[in-house]
Design an enzyme around this catalytic site. Structure first.
Site: not given
Length: 598
Positions: A281, A284, A301, A321, A360, A363, A368, A517
């Site tokens: 990150e 980037e 994230c 990102s 998650k 996810e 991807e 989180c």
């Protein structure tokens, strides 16, 4: 100086600030009034009538959670009239409830169950027709069972007022009332972000995460499968609560020990993935700044946040990102780098992630999240699910080794990766690395990895529980401006400001859940009474930052494994790193019914 009210509660003289409710005044005096629909700061509507009290001179019982305390008021919280009313109300609620408590995921951690015991309810005198609701289990993350719903509306408060997504609401009237989505659609058909905050506030088992435990048990007993587990940083400061330990207790060693006892072949730390995220990150962000890329750059994230952006603000998708989240990076690395080193066919490796997050589960099934046809992660267990597995295996938590270590090569990690668990932690971790690089010495990420920096470790400006935190970092050639945003309601406000041209940020950390989180939708459920007195976010985040301080390495680029990894795969953001750790980019998905979109 604040004005105080003086009143009498159960014969005790009590002084409380003006504006307090009777419930708050009683709590200040150490008097517990039972509640059900009430949840501090989220749902204060007085609808369930469990908290009724008798007020001298009043013609009827008062709901303590909404009734204002007044000067000279005399309150009886446990008068016979109030006790009888509470008991009758709860008996009526229970008459419509699916009373399969022994097989309920919330057994022994259910506010309804606790109330029935405290009000001495041993039988249900009311028998009537019950409506049997179909269970909605189509979502990849959340299951709704309205047969266990008590219509407290706490989930509505979390979804509508805290997250401002409003995908659920009360429907119909009278005995037909239920909580659901528009047009009787499934949660899977709505613009739900799967944050799981509705689960965290539910007092019963009406909401729960999608169960991945059976698939994990199956993998563990399959001799052909090499099962690897990884744990997010937020899990270690919350798991102990499921075993009676105080909120904010760091149980890293016991957690690792329990996973090894469960039979996982390797126990890795997702913090390693967080360190990789900082490198990727960071590279980037620097590239976007130097090459005039799409700005501001948004973190990616938090899957709940990513889904929120896709659902509600797809025009900002280019700002995301392309980095995968830390546990997806570890999964990709396990099935490539680790598989090669260990001499294991990656097709025979099964990766399980222990996460504080319900989203998650969604996810890991995204298109991807795979490399060379292999899914990065195969199953996600919430903190709560891990606790259930430990209990099911009859492991004595309190006799586990408190100093057990993670396995190599994904064991050694940095304090920067650890603080990912708290809102603001991603930004601080990034600044510990990127701020050094942007000062020009060294000039590349590869040079930075090769040396030890002497820059400041802590950027406390990023910490705290404020919904939107702004910061400015002055560097020789550039001033970095950014923000930390927690919860989708706050995300909405910031995105609207960006659209209006009111912000000139470089980097924004977004978390789908308020607090990040550590208060995610997969963490241990904290009941309404505890929430009245304790700040769960601050207790858990304090433990995260103390863990950070205890580690010998506190910057991601100084993690020994990170140094070794990039020696082998090339520089951060390079071809190999991009193949493993980045997505091709996120895209909006038109998956919702036409009636809902219109």
């Amino acid at each position: 100086m604040e004005n105080l009210l003086n009143l009498i509660i159960d014969g005790r003289n009590v002084s409380v600030p003006e504006g307090s409710t009777i419930l708050e005044a009683a709590r200040a005096a150490g008097i517990n009034i039972p509640t059900l629909c009430y949840l501090k700061g989220i749902n204060e509507i007085g609808s369930c009538r469990i908290c009724v009290v008798e007020v001298k001179g009043a013609r009827s019982l008062q709901a303590a959670c909404v009734a204002p305390a007044t000067d000279g008021m005399e309150v009886m919280t446990n008068a016979p009239k109030a006790r009888k009313a509470r008991k009758s109300t709860l008996e009526l609620i229970l008459s419509e409830h699916d009373k399969k408590c022994l097989t309920c995921v919330r057994s022994k951690n259910c506010e309804l169950q606790d109330l029935a015991e405290s009000l001495d309810i041993n039988e249900i005198p009311f028998e009537g027709e019950r409506i049997i609701h179909e269970i909605d289990d189509l979502s990849p993350s959340i299951v709704r069972d309205n047969n266990k719903c008590v219509l407290c509306r706490r989930c509505i408060g979390a979804c509508r007022d805290v997250q401002e997504t409003s995908v659920i609401d009360a429907q119909n009237r009278g005995i037909l009332t239920k909580i659901g989505c528009a047009f009787d659609a499934s949660l899977d058909e709505m613009a739900c972000v799967y944050c799981g905050q509705c689960i965290n506030v539910c007092p019963t088992g009406a909401l729960r995460e999608k169960d991945h435990i059976p698939r994990v048990w199956d993998a563990l007993v399959d001799p052909e499968i090499h099962v690897v587990v990884q744990t997010a940083p937020a899990v270690r400061v919350a798991l102990g609560e499921e075993f009676g330990m105080p909120i904010g207790t760091n149980v890293t060693g016991r957690m690792v020990s329990s996973l090894k006892r469960l039979g996982f072949d390797k126990v890795f730390d997702t913090i390693t993935g967080a360190d990789i995220t900082i490198m990727e990150e960071g590279a980037e962000l620097i590239s976007r700044i130097q090459n005039k890329g799409v700005m501001p750059m948004f973190t990616s994230c938090s899957p709940g946040w990513v889904k929120y952006l896709e659902n509600y603000y797809p025009e900002f998708i280019p700002n995301l990102s392309t980095c995968k989240s830390p546990h997806q990076m570890v999964g990709a690395l396990v099935k490539s780098y680790y598989a090669e080193k260990a001499g294991i066919d990656p097709k025979n490796i099964y990766v399980v992630s222990i996460m504080p997050c319900a989203a998650k589960k969604f996810e890991i099934q995204r298109p991807e999240m795979e490399v060379d046809g292999l899914r990065d992660v195969d199953a996600v267990l919430t903190t709560r699910e891990l606790a259930r597995m430990i209990k099911a295996d009859r492991i004595n938590w309190h006799t586990l080794n408190p100093d057990e270590d993670f396995d190599d090569p994904f064991g050694p990690a940095s304090g920067a990766g650890a603080i990912f668990g708290a809102s603001g932690g991603v930004t601080e971790a990034a600044l510990r690395t990127v701020a050094t690089l942007l000062k020009g010495k060294p000039s590349t990420m590869s040079e930075l990895i090769a040396q030890k920096s002497a820059e400041s470790i802590e950027f406390t400006v990023t910490r705290g529980d404020k919904g939107v935190k702004e910061y400015t970092i002055e560097l020789p050639d550039i001033t970095i401006k950014g923000a930390i945003v927690q919860g989708t309601a706050n995300a909405k406000a910031v995105l609207e400001d960006i659209k209006a041209g009111k912000c000139d940020y470089h980097f924004i950390e977004f978390m789908g859940c308020v607090g990040g989180c550590i208060t995610g939708g997969g963490q241990p459920i904290v009941d309404a009474f505890t929430r009245m007195d304790l700040d769960v976010f601050n207790l858990r985040s304090k433990a995260i930052y103390e863990y950070d301080k205890s580690l010998p390495v506190r910057r991601s680029h100084e993690n020994p494994f990170i140094k070794k990894l990039y020696e082998e795969i090339g520089e951060p953001g390079g071809k190999k790193a991009h193949h493993l750790f980045h997505t091709p980019g996120y895209t909006a998905r038109e998956k919702y019914p036409t009636a809902l979109r219109d």
